[in-house]
Motif scaffolding. Structure first.
Motif, PDB file in Angstrom:
ATOM      1  N   LEU A 143     -14.439   3.577  -9.169  1.00  0.00           N
ATOM      2  CA  LEU A 143     -13.889   4.966  -8.828  1.00  0.00           C
ATOM      3  C   LEU A 143     -12.386   4.891  -9.417  1.00  0.00           C
ATOM      4  N   MET A 144     -11.533   3.817  -9.233  1.00  0.00           N
ATOM      5  CA  MET A 144     -10.162   3.829  -9.579  1.00  0.00           C
ATOM      6  C   MET A 144      -9.744   2.611 -10.419  1.00  0.00           C
ATOM      7  N   PRO A 145      -8.517   2.464 -10.902  1.00  0.00           N
ATOM      8  CA  PRO A 145      -8.167   1.412 -11.525  1.00  0.00           C
ATOM      9  C   PRO A 145      -8.116   0.001 -10.426  1.00  0.00           C
ATOM     10  N   GLY A 146      -8.511  -1.082 -10.928  1.00  0.00           N
ATOM     11  CA  GLY A 146      -8.400  -2.263  -9.744  1.00  0.00           C
ATOM     12  C   GLY A 146      -9.427  -2.200  -8.804  1.00  0.00           C
ATOM     13  N   MET A 147     -10.246  -1.090  -8.697  1.00  0.00           N
ATOM     14  CA  MET A 147     -11.361  -1.173  -7.662  1.00  0.00           C
ATOM     15  C   MET A 147     -12.517  -2.142  -8.300  1.00  0.00           C
ATOM     16  N   ALA A 148     -13.214  -2.576  -7.254  1.00  0.00           N
ATOM     17  CA  ALA A 148     -14.454  -3.499  -7.716  1.00  0.00           C
ATOM     18  C   ALA A 148     -15.552  -2.422  -7.875  1.00  0.00           C
ATOM     19  N   THR A 149     -16.700  -2.916  -8.594  1.00  0.00           N
ATOM     20  CA  THR A 149     -17.819  -2.135  -8.765  1.00  0.00           C
ATOM     21  C   THR A 149     -18.857  -2.695  -7.401  1.00  0.00           C
ATOM     22  N   LYS A 150     -19.952  -1.895  -7.423  1.00  0.00           N
ATOM     23  CA  LYS A 150     -20.946  -2.115  -6.443  1.00  0.00           C
ATOM     24  C   LYS A 150     -21.452  -3.360  -6.647  1.00  0.00           C
ATOM     25  N   GLU A 151     -21.972  -3.706  -7.853  1.00  0.00           N
ATOM     26  CA  GLU A 151     -22.152  -5.071  -8.363  1.00  0.00           C
ATOM     27  C   GLU A 151     -21.266  -6.001  -7.626  1.00  0.00           C
ATOM     28  N   GLU A 152     -20.176  -6.086  -7.907  1.00  0.00           N
ATOM     29  CA  GLU A 152     -19.125  -6.962  -7.697  1.00  0.00           C
ATOM     30  C   GLU A 152     -19.103  -7.208  -6.300  1.00  0.00           C
ATOM     31  N   LEU A 153     -19.056  -6.220  -5.379  1.00  0.00           N
ATOM     32  CA  LEU A 153     -19.292  -6.178  -3.866  1.00  0.00           C
ATOM     33  C   LEU A 153     -20.621  -7.032  -3.574  1.00  0.00           C
ATOM     34  N   GLU A 154     -21.581  -6.760  -4.297  1.00  0.00           N
ATOM     35  CA  GLU A 154     -22.808  -7.449  -3.924  1.00  0.00           C
ATOM     36  C   GLU A 154     -22.458  -8.695  -3.997  1.00  0.00           C
ATOM     37  N   GLN A 155     -21.898  -9.170  -5.301  1.00  0.00           N
ATOM     38  CA  GLN A 155     -21.724 -10.544  -5.685  1.00  0.00           C
ATOM     39  C   GLN A 155     -20.951 -11.350  -4.850  1.00  0.00           C
ATOM     40  N   LEU A 156     -19.880 -10.638  -4.276  1.00  0.00           N
ATOM     41  CA  LEU A 156     -18.902 -11.213  -3.156  1.00  0.00           C
ATOM     42  C   LEU A 156     -20.005 -11.454  -2.015  1.00  0.00           C
ATOM     43  N   GLY A 157     -20.512 -10.523  -1.508  1.00  0.00           N
ATOM     44  CA  GLY A 157     -21.388 -10.657  -0.227  1.00  0.00           C
ATOM     45  C   GLY A 157     -22.301 -11.812  -0.421  1.00  0.00           C
ATOM     46  N   ALA A 158     -23.009 -12.270  -1.840  1.00  0.00           N
ATOM     47  CA  ALA A 158     -23.790 -13.298  -1.858  1.00  0.00           C
ATOM     48  C   ALA A 158     -23.386 -14.534  -1.875  1.00  0.00           C
ATOM     49  N   ALA A 159     -21.986 -14.714  -2.264  1.00  0.00           N
ATOM     50  CA  ALA A 159     -21.193 -15.910  -2.566  1.00  0.00           C
ATOM     51  C   ALA A 159     -20.869 -16.463  -1.191  1.00  0.00           C
ATOM     52  N   SER A 160     -20.609 -17.768  -1.374  1.00  0.00           N
ATOM     53  CA  SER A 160     -20.255 -18.561  -0.138  1.00  0.00           C
ATOM     54  C   SER A 160     -19.082 -19.735  -0.502  1.00  0.00           C
ATOM     55  N   GLY A 161     -18.430 -20.182   0.271  1.00  0.00           N
ATOM     56  CA  GLY A 161     -17.392 -21.412   0.125  1.00  0.00           C
ATOM     57  C   GLY A 161     -16.558 -21.110  -0.893  1.00  0.00           C
ATOM     58  N   PHE A 168     -13.148 -13.572  -4.500  1.00  0.00           N
ATOM     59  CA  PHE A 168     -12.566 -12.730  -3.524  1.00  0.00           C
ATOM     60  C   PHE A 168     -10.916 -12.304  -4.127  1.00  0.00           C
ATOM     61  N   LEU A 169     -10.244 -13.667  -4.531  1.00  0.00           N
ATOM     62  CA  LEU A 169      -8.974 -13.767  -4.928  1.00  0.00           C
ATOM     63  C   LEU A 169      -8.710 -13.005  -6.135  1.00  0.00           C
ATOM     64  N   GLN A 170      -9.872 -13.204  -7.142  1.00  0.00           N
ATOM     65  CA  GLN A 170      -9.648 -12.576  -8.409  1.00  0.00           C
ATOM     66  C   GLN A 170      -9.868 -10.917  -8.354  1.00  0.00           C
ATOM     67  N   LEU A 171     -10.943 -10.606  -7.445  1.00  0.00           N
ATOM     68  CA  LEU A 171     -11.196  -9.131  -7.084  1.00  0.00           C
ATOM     69  C   LEU A 171      -9.898  -8.550  -6.516  1.00  0.00           C
ATOM     70  N   MET A 172      -9.305  -9.116  -5.640  1.00  0.00           N
ATOM     71  CA  MET A 172      -8.293  -8.688  -4.824  1.00  0.00           C
ATOM     72  C   MET A 172      -6.895  -8.617  -5.825  1.00  0.00           C
ATOM     73  N   THR A 173      -6.652  -9.615  -6.652  1.00  0.00           N
ATOM     74  CA  THR A 173      -5.684  -9.680  -7.555  1.00  0.00           C
ATOM     75  C   THR A 173      -5.797  -8.347  -8.495  1.00  0.00           C
ATOM     76  N   ASP A 174      -6.942  -8.037  -9.068  1.00  0.00           N
ATOM     77  CA  ASP A 174      -7.282  -6.837  -9.695  1.00  0.00           C
ATOM     78  C   ASP A 174      -6.920  -5.615  -9.025  1.00  0.00           C
ATOM     79  N   HIS A 175      -7.422  -5.580  -7.769  1.00  0.00           N
ATOM     80  CA  HIS A 175      -7.260  -4.340  -6.888  1.00  0.00           C
ATOM     81  C   HIS A 175      -5.832  -4.030  -6.463  1.00  0.00           C
ATOM     82  N   HIS A 176      -4.879  -5.138  -6.341  1.00  0.00           N
ATOM     83  CA  HIS A 176      -3.560  -5.046  -6.045  1.00  0.00           C
ATOM     84  C   HIS A 176      -2.759  -4.516  -7.188  1.00  0.00           C
ATOM     85  N   LYS A 177      -3.135  -4.988  -8.547  1.00  0.00           N
ATOM     86  CA  LYS A 177      -2.722  -4.322  -9.795  1.00  0.00           C
ATOM     87  C   LYS A 177      -2.709  -3.073  -9.947  1.00  0.00           C
TER      88      LYS A 177
END
Length: 226
Positions: A143-161, A168-177
């Protein structure tokens, strides 16, 4: 987390709350006919529907909501204490700030959603110059610069460890920028002093967290994207 990050948000939030409390107290005293009460001084004009003040409040509330969502997702996908602590701090801080932004819109009598208003249109040409040029357009599906896509959120929800931590750190870095670029726009263009102060607090704290997250990624053998 650096010690200054939560303090920066606390100071900005306290300024907002004190301003609102003083204004409310003066209004109640005047309404009750208290002869000893000072009459409230004329305040700044209420921001217009498409003003930077209103646009920033609407857009950053949406931007913050996704940061809170990602923080809650990773909390359940890792046992790493450092990542969980960072996620808690981000979720707590940005949920509180989101409440302030939406509260201002209520006080101004302005809608929280304007259907015909493109995201970040209130920034005008500000997002296209200098340091902000790289954050002027959202990636496809976001929707806006830095925001994750639906697919990226699903990927985060399926990952672990470790995989969840790194993503998360990569997505949140983009989000913060993206958030920093938007907050700098308000710090420069908004006319409401307390909102400008909150925006500058966001800039300072999120830049600090970007540095912290780069260090956390390095310890996991990874790096920010882009």
């Amino acid at each position: 987390m650096t010690a200054r990050t939560p303090r920066t948000y606390w100071v900005a939030g306290t300024a907002v709350l004190l301003a609102l409390l003083f204004a409310a107290a003066a209004t109640v005293a005047a309404a009750n006919g208290d002869p000893g009460a000072a009459r409230p001084l004329p305040g700044p004009a209420i921001p217009g529907l498409h003003s930077p003040d209103a646009g920033f409040a609407r857009d950053m509330a949406v931007h913050h909501q996704q940061a809170v969502e990602m923080s809650f997702i990773v909390r359940d996908r890792t046992e790493d204490e450092a990542v969980r602590t960072l996620a808690f701090d981000i979720a707590n801080t940005q949920a509180n700030q989101r409440g302030m932004l939406l509260g201002w819109l209520d006080l101004w009598g302005l809608p929280k959603v304007v259907a015909e208003e493109p995201p970040m249109s209130w920034m005008g040409t500000f997002a296209g110059h200098g340091e902000h040029a790289g954050h002027g357009a959202a990636k496809p599906g976001a929707l806006m610069p830095g925001m994750a896509t639906k697919e990226e959120l699903e990927q985060l929800g399926a990952a672990s460890g470790r995989d969840a931590e790194v993503l998360f750190l990569q997505l949140m870095t983009d989000h913060h920028k993206g958030g920093v670029a938007m907050a700098e726009g308000c710090a420069q263009q908004c006319a409401t002093p307390v909102e400008q102060a909150l925006a500058q607090g966001m800039v300072d704290a999120q830049r600090s967290e970007i540095t912290l997250m780069a260090d956390m990624l390095g310890k996991r053998g990874a790096a920010p994207r882009g």
